[in-house]
Design an enzyme around this catalytic site. Structure first.
Site, short mmCIF file in Angstrom:
data_model
loop_
_atom_site.label_atom_id
_atom_site.label_comp_id
_atom_site.label_asym_id
_atom_site.label_seq_id
_atom_site.Cartn_x
_atom_site.Cartn_y
_atom_site.Cartn_z
N HIS A 267 0.85 -1.20 0.00
CA HIS A 267 0.00 0.00 0.00
C HIS A 267 0.88 1.25 0.00
CE1 HIS A 267 -3.43 2.51 0.59
NE2 HIS A 267 -3.70 2.28 1.86
N HIS A 308 -2.50 -2.65 -9.43
CA HIS A 308 -3.44 -1.96 -8.55
C HIS A 308 -4.72 -2.77 -8.45
CE1 HIS A 308 -5.93 1.29 -6.89
NE2 HIS A 308 -4.80 1.85 -6.56
N ASP A 365 2.73 5.19 -6.94
CA ASP A 365 4.01 5.09 -6.21
C ASP A 365 5.21 4.94 -7.12
OD1 ASP A 365 1.91 3.41 -4.13
OD2 ASP A 365 3.08 5.12 -3.41
#
Ligand code: SDX
Length: 430
Positions: A267, A308, A365
């Site tokens: 995460h 994702h 990210d």
């Protein structure tokens, strides 16, 4: 159930047939309300909640197939381009963009809550200097509730608003204190004459011996990073905050639970893991070996910053981040080899059937770590900045949940697969 209510028919193993209400939202998949299922003989089973909507929400919408992210209806691309983080905070909390007066009042309120109680400094002194800053943030954010007994009645709108302002205002101060503590520098106090992002960078990099001159490109990029991480519907950490809040826990404790959930490398800890991965790859010639590992089921290694749960297309935030990456590296005159490796890794992976078949694209990210590294932020602070940015999303969802009529404690059921009932065996017979 009204006559024109859409329904789904569920045939149960005992030949019972149930008519379950179907609800449709503004966008996205319709949902089947299984709330009354517990009166029958079965539960639903959905570990990881891949197919489960946990609530109604007006805050954020994600279209994973088309790479769309809306905050209160506004596309993330337009907010990142034309708005400021505090303006997006107002939007997420209140549902509308602020007018000039509302904006100024909100900015002033946040500005006047940026200080933390001096006694909080004592909490830092209990941590080893090399403690991961997320360990410190879990502790000190939860501890904030010890200082605000006057505004912890979660059924009081004013208390909820006060707590929201305090959390949004104090997270940059606490985050910068984590960094200063780790490098043995004195804490730098927030300044009322600086913008939210400027203030954060000043608290991070200023010293009593010299005044840090924020670079406007870095300040603007920092604010954009805050915006891109502000909210993302029912992700793991936001769902954690909602679950904690459903028990009536105070907002500071709920946000501390969100920080804990965000810390995981699957995460919010992924941005830190991306940098470690790019550093381990070391040179573009090593990319094929790492892709081989990422595809190997027997190897726990995964391509950090890729994939994702919802996006099966490019994460729109990654696209914006990629462009900012380029701008920042140019602005600071850094030719970061990690960026070159990231660009080549992305290019190669997106031609590989393993990733294409599984719709694994770069997520938020993948590039954010390179930008934060270029700004001068140490890798172990990346997830702290994610937590700082996401605080407004967590608080907005917590507030939406508390304000929902008939809200009750969240308490999932299970499929029990343990031992059948048996009698105790005395020690001398085991
Ligand atoms: C964030 O939810 C949110 O909105 C989160 C977030 C937010 O803003 O709050 O967007 C922020 O957390 C972004 C995600 C950051 N995490 C990473 O970059 C870590 C690497 N990504 C993976 O761990 C993974 O993709 C997840 C955790 C992000 C998603 O996991 P899922 O949905 O459970 O995916 P999956 O395990 O069902 O994967 C499907 C397949 C599997 O292979 P098969 O069993 O079908 O053969 O894809 C594979 C997985 O092994 N796979 C990967 C992979 N991600 C999934 N293989 C290699 N590298 C990867 N990164």
């Amino acid at each position: 159930m009204s006559d024109n209510q859409k329904t789904a028919t569920l045939s149960l193993p005992n030949n019972e047939s149930l008519q379950l209400p179907v609800y449709e939202g503004t966008y996205g998949a319709p949902v089947i309300d299984i709330g009354d299922l517990n009166k029958s003989s079965v539960f639903t089973f959905d570990p990881g909640f891949r197919s489960t909507a946990s609530c109604r929400s007006d805050i954020t919408f994600i279209d994973g197939s088309n790479g769309i992210l809306l905050h209160r209806g506004y596309p993330i691309e337009q907010l990142a381009e034309s708005s400021e983080y505090l303006e997006v905070c107002y939007l997420l909390l209140n549902g509308e963009l602020p007018n000039e007066t509302q904006k100024q009042n909100f900015y002033d309120e946040v500005t006047h809550h940026t200080l933390v109680h001096e006694q909080l400094i004592n909490f830092f002194n209990g941590f080893p200097r090399n403690a991961h800053p997320m360990a410190i943030m879990c502790g000190v954010v939860g501890a904030l509730s010890a200082f605000y007994h006057d505004t912890l009645d979660i059924q009081n709108d004013e208390h909820r608003t006060n707590s929201a302002l305090r959390l949004i205002a104090k997270m940059p101060t606490l985050a910068a204190m984590c960094y200063k503590y780790s490098v043995g520098h004195p804490f730098i106090y927030p300044r009322n004459d600086m913008s939210y992002a400027e203030n954060f960078l000043n608290m991070m990099f200023s010293l009593p011996t010299f005044d840090y001159e924020p670079n406007p490109v870095l300040t603007q990029t920092m604010d954009k990073i805050f915006i891109l991480h502000a909210d993302h519907e029912q992700n793991a950490s936001t769902s954690t905050v909602r679950l904690a809040g459903s028990s009536g826990a105070n907002p500071f404790a709920c946000i501390a639970s969100g920080i804990a959930a965000l810390w995981g490398p699957a995460h919010g800890g992924a941005n830190e893991a991306v940098i470690h991965m790019l550093e381990a790859i070391e040179h573009p010639k090593n990319i094929p070996a790492f892709l081989k590992r990422a595809k190997d089921k027997d190897d726990p290694f995964r391509l950090m910053g890729f994939g994702h749960r919802v996006y099966k297309n490019f994460d729109p935030r990654a696209k914006i981040m990629r462009k900012s990456c380029h701008d920042v590296l140019q602005a600071v005159g850094v030719n970061d080899q990690l960026f070159d490796i990231a660009l080549q890794l992305e290019d190669i992976a997106l031609k590989d059937s393993y990733f294409l078949d599984r719709k694994l694209y770069p997520n938020v990210d993948f590039y954010s770590g390179i930008i934060m590294k270029a700004i001068g932020i140490p890798t172990n602070m990346f997830s702290v900045i994610f937590a700082l940015s996401r605080t407004v999303g967590w608080v907005a969802h917590w507030n939406e949940m508390i304000g929902t009529p008939g809200q009750s404690i969240s308490r999932p059921r299970q499929l029990y697969t343990g031992a059948a009932k048996r009698d105790f065996v005395p020690l001398n017979q085991r």
